[in-house]
Design a protein around this motif. Structure first.
Motif, PDB file in Angstrom:
ATOM      1  N   LYS A  17      29.711 -42.021  82.097  1.00 48.33           N
ATOM      2  CA  LYS A  17      28.751 -41.255  81.293  1.00 48.33           C
ATOM      3  C   LYS A  17      28.798 -41.673  79.823  1.00 48.33           C
ATOM      4  O   LYS A  17      27.755 -41.881  79.181  1.00 48.33           O
ATOM      5  N   SER A  46      21.199 -37.916  76.315  1.00 48.61           N
ATOM      6  CA  SER A  46      22.051 -36.967  77.038  1.00 48.61           C
ATOM      7  C   SER A  46      21.279 -36.080  78.010  1.00 48.61           C
ATOM      8  O   SER A  46      21.737 -35.876  79.146  1.00 48.61           O
ATOM      9  N   GLU A  55      25.761 -43.449  77.568  1.00 53.75           N
ATOM     10  CA  GLU A  55      25.272 -42.794  76.340  1.00 53.75           C
ATOM     11  C   GLU A  55      25.438 -43.708  75.126  1.00 53.75           C
ATOM     12  O   GLU A  55      24.498 -43.911  74.358  1.00 53.75           O
ATOM     13  N   ARG A  56      26.655 -44.242  74.962  1.00 53.53           N
ATOM     14  CA  ARG A  56      26.981 -44.977  73.734  1.00 53.53           C
ATOM     15  C   ARG A  56      26.393 -46.385  73.730  1.00 53.53           C
ATOM     16  O   ARG A  56      25.766 -46.810  72.760  1.00 53.53           O
ATOM     17  N   LEU A  59      20.592 -38.090  81.068  1.00 49.04           N
ATOM     18  CA  LEU A  59      21.818 -38.390  81.807  1.00 49.04           C
ATOM     19  C   LEU A  59      22.308 -37.167  82.579  1.00 49.04           C
ATOM     20  O   LEU A  59      22.778 -37.284  83.721  1.00 49.04           O
TER      21      LEU A  59
END
Length: 456
Positions: free
Chosen positions: A99, A110, A103-104, A113
């Motif tokens: 996760k 978010s 995201e990064r 996700l």
């Protein structure tokens, strides 16, 4: 802080290599052997401007998630980076890793996700799952011949009598080979002087068939008194293939290209689902059969095949995913750069009676454009690349083919995230993500995700 200082720190997180992470006045410290929740004394081993490294000197208050590692040499061996962490928390860490990378690195929002990510698929039994192991052979400090694994970032062999991730029978096989070496004064390989004969022992096991393969890697052409060794090994129930792998190069690559079968078949057979696969010493085959079946079923579900689709399977190896897909697709085309793997794939298609699978040798980014006119557009593309992920040229080729669905099977969520970012910026959206724990007790995690073409 400086090297050899001892500091008190609370471990708050886990790094990508399994080390604990704590902070001292906002200075991150990576501590090998630390578990989130541990309060420890750590000895500083290296300092940099913005972070440092340490090792556990004393555990003042253990984390509630800390357990006693079942393997007595888990720490010096280093192969099981997470064995001191409860399995439940290992799964939490791996889910968080996937996760976090999406995201990064992948820049996946978010809210999206949260919507598309599924819980990790764990293992019923996180030990004894590996169907393949390669053991270096050498001498210990007392001069005795030993088998084991290289300690992390070294070429020092840690003797391993019984790796808890491998099969119990591995120990019996290794002992028979070492006994033969001692009896006939056969030297293990010394990589410093490039002398000695026995370099590695590769052991493979067919989980569904009970078949065993032993391939002994040698710095020479044969083994003295090999008939005697064969007699000892064939006494093991299920022994199917014994071979020599000739590797005379001064290299850290384990297997040589020349395989000499000295007893039995050139391969063993295993099954994933209802499909059978022939596995040669050099073939890539997932090391965790039970979890692989779950992984491939997820890929098949995401492909959503109705029987009329054309599918390209890139990095197809010996055709494992290709043939899974061929059970439901009109036609599957597999691509792989290793010629021997493609020969295996073609043979596996014959074994399973699947005539709707064709295989090509070459780089996917070159093979795909060359065959678009011949085969037409594909509805589904499946990729299962190595850890480095897909080349950007391949991603560009995939986008230009405009498949409805892309199923991405990944063994490194960081490179997966990078490639997801590219695909999201070029007409595709992330629809579903499921991590799968293929490698219990280690930091590694597989992942399968579905991307679909955005409506214009």
């Amino acid at each position: 802080m400086k090297k050899n200082d001892v500091v008190k720190v609370t471990i708050e997180d886990i790094g990508i290599n399994g080390e604990g992470i704590g902070k001292i006045q906002n200075y991150p410290l990576f501590v090998k052997g630390g578990i989130p929740g541990d309060e420890i004394l750590a000895r500083i081993t290296k300092t940099k401007k913005t972070y440092g490294y340490g090792r556990v000197e004393e555990i003042l208050h253990p984390s509630p998630d800390r357990i006693e590692p079942p393997c007595p040499i888990a720490e010096p061996c280093g192969g099981c980076q997470l064995q001191a962490l409860s399995y439940e928390k290992q799964l939490t860490f791996k889910e968080k890793t996937v996760k976090g990378n999406l995201e990064r690195i992948g820049k996946v929002p978010s809210p999206l996700l949260e919507k598309v990510m599924n819980p990790i698929v764990g293992m019923e039994e996180p030990f004894r799952y590996r169907n393949k192991a390669a053991y270096p052979i050498g001498r210990n400090r007392d001069g005795r011949i030993v088998a084991g694994f290289y300690a992390g970032r070294t070429h020092q062999i840690i003797p391993v009598d019984d790796c808890l991730l491998g099969k119990k029978e591995n120990k019996t096989i290794l002992n028979k080979i070492i006994s033969h070496m001692e009896k006939h004064q056969i030297e293990p390989y010394d990589e410093v002087g490039h002398r000695g004969l026995i370099r590695h022992v590769l052991i493979r096991y067919g989980e569904k068939t009970g078949e065993w393969m032993v391939s002994i890697v040698i710095n020479g052409n044969t083994i003295p008194k090999k008939e005697e060794l064969i007699e000892a090994l064939v006494g093991i129930q299920g022994m199917t293939s014994i071979s020599l792998s000739v590797n005379k190069k001064n290299t850290n690559v384990i297997m040589g290209n020349e395989i000499i079968t000295i007893w039995g078949q050139e391969y063993i057979t295993d099954k994933i689902g209802d499909l059978s696969f022939q596995i040669s010493p050099l073939a890539f085959y997932q090391v965790n059969q039970k979890q692989t079946e779950k992984l491939y079923n997820l890929a098949l579900t995401y492909a959503d095949l109705k029987g009329k689709e054309k599918v390209w399977d890139l990095y197809c190896g010996i055709g494992t995913i290709s043939l899974f897909l061929a059970q439901k697709a009109e036609m599957v085309y597999g691509v792989e750069v290793v010629p021997e793997a493609i020969e295996n794939a073609k043979e596996n298609a014959k074994i399973n009676g699947l005539a709707n699978a064709r295989f090509y040798v070459g780089k996917a980014e070159e093979v795909l454009p060359a065959h678009i006119k011949e085969h037409g557009r594909a509805e589904v593309i499946v990729v299962d690349p190595p850890r480095k992920g897909c080349a950007e040229s391949l991603l560009e080729t995939m986008v230009n083919m405009e498949p409805e669905r892309i199923v991405y099977v990944s063994c490194d969520s960081a490179t997966l995230a990078r490639d997801v970012k590219y695909l999201r910026e070029n007409g595709y959206e992330l629809r579903e993500v499921t991590p799968v724990d293929q490698f219990g007790m280690t930091v590694h995690v597989e992942c399968v995700c579905l991307m679909t073409r955005k409506e214009t």
